[in-house]
Scaffold this active site. Sequence first.
Site, PDB file in Angstrom:
ATOM      1  N   ASN A 168     -30.584  59.897  84.982  1.00  0.00           N
ATOM      2  CA  ASN A 168     -31.553  59.385  84.554  1.00  0.00           C
ATOM      3  C   ASN A 168     -32.052  59.192  82.922  1.00  0.00           C
ATOM      4  OD1 ASN A 168     -34.543  58.535  84.766  1.00  0.00           O
ATOM      5  ND2 ASN A 168     -34.252  59.066  86.813  1.00  0.00           N
ATOM      6  N   ARG A 169     -33.239  59.366  82.413  1.00  0.00           N
ATOM      7  CA  ARG A 169     -33.445  59.462  81.099  1.00  0.00           C
ATOM      8  C   ARG A 169     -33.907  60.491  80.430  1.00  0.00           C
ATOM      9  NH1 ARG A 169     -34.638  54.478  83.790  1.00  0.00           N
ATOM     10  NH2 ARG A 169     -33.702  52.715  82.854  1.00  0.00           N
ATOM     11  N   HIS A 184     -28.268  58.379  81.800  1.00  0.00           N
ATOM     12  CA  HIS A 184     -27.155  58.635  82.492  1.00  0.00           C
ATOM     13  C   HIS A 184     -25.983  59.548  81.940  1.00  0.00           C
ATOM     14  CE1 HIS A 184     -29.124  57.076  86.049  1.00  0.00           C
ATOM     15  NE2 HIS A 184     -28.786  55.770  85.904  1.00  0.00           N
ATOM     16  N   HIS A 191     -25.546  57.335  92.561  1.00  0.00           N
ATOM     17  CA  HIS A 191     -26.055  56.205  92.271  1.00  0.00           C
ATOM     18  C   HIS A 191     -25.785  55.049  92.836  1.00  0.00           C
ATOM     19  CE1 HIS A 191     -28.099  53.103  89.374  1.00  0.00           C
ATOM     20  NE2 HIS A 191     -28.605  54.207  88.800  1.00  0.00           N
ATOM     21  N   SER A 192     -25.472  55.118  94.255  1.00  0.00           N
ATOM     22  CA  SER A 192     -25.163  54.043  95.226  1.00  0.00           C
ATOM     23  C   SER A 192     -26.486  53.269  95.277  1.00  0.00           C
ATOM     24  CB  SER A 192     -24.948  54.541  96.555  1.00  0.00           C
ATOM     25  OG  SER A 192     -23.476  54.980  96.510  1.00  0.00           O
ATOM     26  N   TYR A 193     -26.104  51.954  95.103  1.00  0.00           N
ATOM     27  CA  TYR A 193     -26.952  50.897  95.543  1.00  0.00           C
ATOM     28  C   TYR A 193     -26.902  50.539  96.852  1.00  0.00           C
ATOM     29  CZ  TYR A 193     -27.733  49.488  90.463  1.00  0.00           C
ATOM     30  OH  TYR A 193     -27.980  49.829  89.234  1.00  0.00           O
ATOM     31  N   ASP A 240     -39.028  51.369  89.915  1.00  0.00           N
ATOM     32  CA  ASP A 240     -37.747  52.358  89.026  1.00  0.00           C
ATOM     33  C   ASP A 240     -38.631  53.461  88.497  1.00  0.00           C
ATOM     34  OD1 ASP A 240     -35.529  53.017  88.062  1.00  0.00           O
ATOM     35  OD2 ASP A 240     -35.453  51.573  86.312  1.00  0.00           O
ATOM     36  N   GLN A 267     -35.503  59.049  92.335  1.00  0.00           N
ATOM     37  CA  GLN A 267     -35.565  57.900  91.618  1.00  0.00           C
ATOM     38  C   GLN A 267     -35.680  56.579  92.407  1.00  0.00           C
ATOM     39  OE1 GLN A 267     -36.638  58.197  88.389  1.00  0.00           O
ATOM     40  NE2 GLN A 267     -36.661  55.855  87.898  1.00  0.00           N
ATOM     41  N   GLU A 293     -31.979  57.991  94.083  1.00  0.00           N
ATOM     42  CA  GLU A 293     -31.206  58.735  93.387  1.00  0.00           C
ATOM     43  C   GLU A 293     -31.878  60.225  93.410  1.00  0.00           C
ATOM     44  OE1 GLU A 293     -30.824  56.909  89.448  1.00  0.00           O
ATOM     45  OE2 GLU A 293     -31.494  55.190  90.304  1.00  0.00           O
TER      46      GLU A 293
END
Length: 345
Positions: A75-76, A102, A173-175, A238, A275, A303
């Site tokens: 993340n940020r 990340h 971080h799978s979609y 997001d 997330q 996430e």
Amino acid sequence: MNTPQDFGKTRDGQAVERVTISGGGLTANILNWGAVVQDLRLDGHPHALVLGFDTFEHYLDYSPYFGATPGRSSNRIADGRFTIDGTEYQIDRNENGITNLHGGSDGTGVSLWEFEEIGDDRVTLKIVDRDGRGGFPGNCTIRAHFQLKPRGVFSVVYETTTDKPTIANICNHSYFNLGNGTDTLEHQIMIAAEHYLPTDERQIPTGELAPVSGTPFDFRKPQPMKREYPNGRQALFDHNFCLSSERMEKRPVISVRAPSSGVTMDVLTTEPGVQFYTAFKLDETPEGLSGFPYGPFAGFCLETQVWPDAVNHKGFPNAILRPGETLRQETDYVFRKSETKKAPA
């Protein structure tokens, strides 16, 4: 014997390998590059459960962390800056030259890991994230444990240690796409969160814990991912949903179902936040695992992690790891398939 298979080469010529594991009605492919979940399948369901590519070069050119293990801090982090014990650190500002995302441009999600242990239904990868890499302090040893357990359980466990106080926050971080179509807006999702974190124009939390009640962020009961504000504008997600104020024993927090396929995914985690990202920023890619290019809303991310920018917000969950401690982050993704209801003739 389960042995790694060639999957490609990095731009500097290093070998990328893939291991296939199976168990509990699931099959998964794991790469040593980024500890990436390259493919995940459920018996009886014709499509991949995750977004990914069969060609490694596409990961280098088109992947926004598909299936990756980003770190050392996922993340940020605002302005790529934080302070630990009175020492200020400036880390890589790899997102628009403003924020750290990340772990930076050379983080664990785009680096080679080592296959440490391989079994038929499990694999462990290891990376040593060196002191000073991306500006982070301390040598961090990170292990990613992937295991397929009975009754459709995909277990993901991250263990992290350090030799200096540092930031550590690892996630998968799978979609995901559980359905039969090219987008996931019809998916129904439940998130057991009373609050979410509003963000500023940099997507950094403002510090406010906002109630989900009365907003499109209220997923305490199953709702479609396609939500609208009162003015009719599509809600774009997001954001971090606050599951708890600190890390807890693993518990169920999320459930997602695709009506078109009957596939359900339940998520159990130790983590205080998730997330939820509906991939609205995803640019069209080459053909993916299910035979079509990926565009906006082709998947969604869950996430499980510490809240973003936690180190810079008093009252957020702890994101600092110290020598002698082991950070253990556990998440189970549990898949099952039921019969879909046919529309009346």
